[in-house]
Design a protein around this motif. Structure first.
Motif, PDB file in Angstrom:
ATOM      1  N   ALA A  47      53.889  58.974  20.532  1.00 18.74           N
ATOM      2  CA  ALA A  47      55.538  59.790  19.817  1.00 18.74           C
ATOM      3  C   ALA A  47      55.037  61.008  19.431  1.00 18.74           C
ATOM      4  O   ALA A  47      56.508  61.006  18.887  1.00 18.74           O
ATOM      5  CB  ALA A  47      54.283  58.753  18.245  1.00 18.74           C
ATOM      6  N   GLY A  48      54.802  61.704  19.571  1.00 17.16           N
ATOM      7  CA  GLY A  48      54.395  62.959  18.544  1.00 17.16           C
ATOM      8  C   GLY A  48      55.815  63.880  19.851  1.00 17.16           C
ATOM      9  O   GLY A  48      56.593  65.179  19.422  1.00 17.16           O
ATOM     10  N   CYS A  49      55.415  63.764  20.902  1.00 21.45           N
ATOM     11  CA  CYS A  49      55.795  64.228  22.189  1.00 21.45           C
ATOM     12  C   CYS A  49      57.898  63.707  21.920  1.00 21.45           C
ATOM     13  O   CYS A  49      58.865  64.621  21.527  1.00 21.45           O
ATOM     14  CB  CYS A  49      55.430  63.564  23.782  1.00 21.45           C
ATOM     15  N   CYS A  50      58.230  61.859  21.781  1.00 15.90           N
ATOM     16  CA  CYS A  50      59.413  61.568  21.213  1.00 15.90           C
ATOM     17  C   CYS A  50      59.849  62.353  20.046  1.00 15.90           C
ATOM     18  O   CYS A  50      61.244  62.190  20.057  1.00 15.90           O
ATOM     19  CB  CYS A  50      59.328  60.657  21.494  1.00 15.90           C
ATOM     20  N   THR A  51      59.239  62.491  19.157  1.00 15.57           N
ATOM     21  CA  THR A  51      59.552  63.119  17.583  1.00 15.57           C
ATOM     22  C   THR A  51      60.562  64.137  17.511  1.00 15.57           C
ATOM     23  O   THR A  51      61.208  65.085  17.818  1.00 15.57           O
ATOM     24  CB  THR A  51      58.367  62.574  17.029  1.00 15.57           C
ATOM     25  N   ASN A  52      59.230  64.999  18.282  1.00  9.93           N
ATOM     26  CA  ASN A  52      59.914  66.785  18.913  1.00  9.93           C
ATOM     27  C   ASN A  52      61.009  66.860  19.735  1.00  9.93           C
ATOM     28  O   ASN A  52      62.006  67.480  19.418  1.00  9.93           O
ATOM     29  CB  ASN A  52      58.750  67.559  19.071  1.00  9.93           C
TER      30      ASN A  52
END
Length: 113
Positions: A47-52
């Protein structure tokens, strides 16, 4: 590699606040730190990857911003060994983020609009 990931994570934490201006190359590359597991091994991006990734796309408002982001992603793809080119190309669709270019070392960033 653990040291590199820790450094990238620190850069990411420092760069979480996105200013009105486009992101710097260091911010973009640091933002991709949570994506390294996916980029090297596949599976599902965090999720952090996609948010960034979404934040990067949203901050690249002009053609110049998008060209710069493209160049930074291209440089990051070339810099980190072990990145699977297929995983890199599929990252935007797996994160449900529309990027007007392919994340690849062969992308012609000059043609980005």
């Amino acid at each position: 590699m653990a040291g590199t990931l820790a450094k990238l994570a620190c850069v990411l934490v420092m760069c979480m606040v996105v200013a009105e201006a486009a992101m710097t190359c260091n911010q973009i590359q640091g933002g991709m730190a949570p994506c390294l597991g996916y980029l090297t091994k596949g599976g599902i991006p965090s999720a952090g990857c996609c948010t960034n990734l979404r934040n990067m796309v949203n901050s690249a408002r002009t053609t110049a911003d998008r060209k710069n982001a493209c160049k930074c992603l291209k440089a990051a793809a070339a810099k980190f060994q072990g990145i699977n080119p297929t995983n890199a190309a599929k990252l935007p669709s797996n994160c449900k983020v529309n990027i007007p270019y392919k994340i690849s070392v062969s992308t012609n960033c000059a043609s980005v609009k």
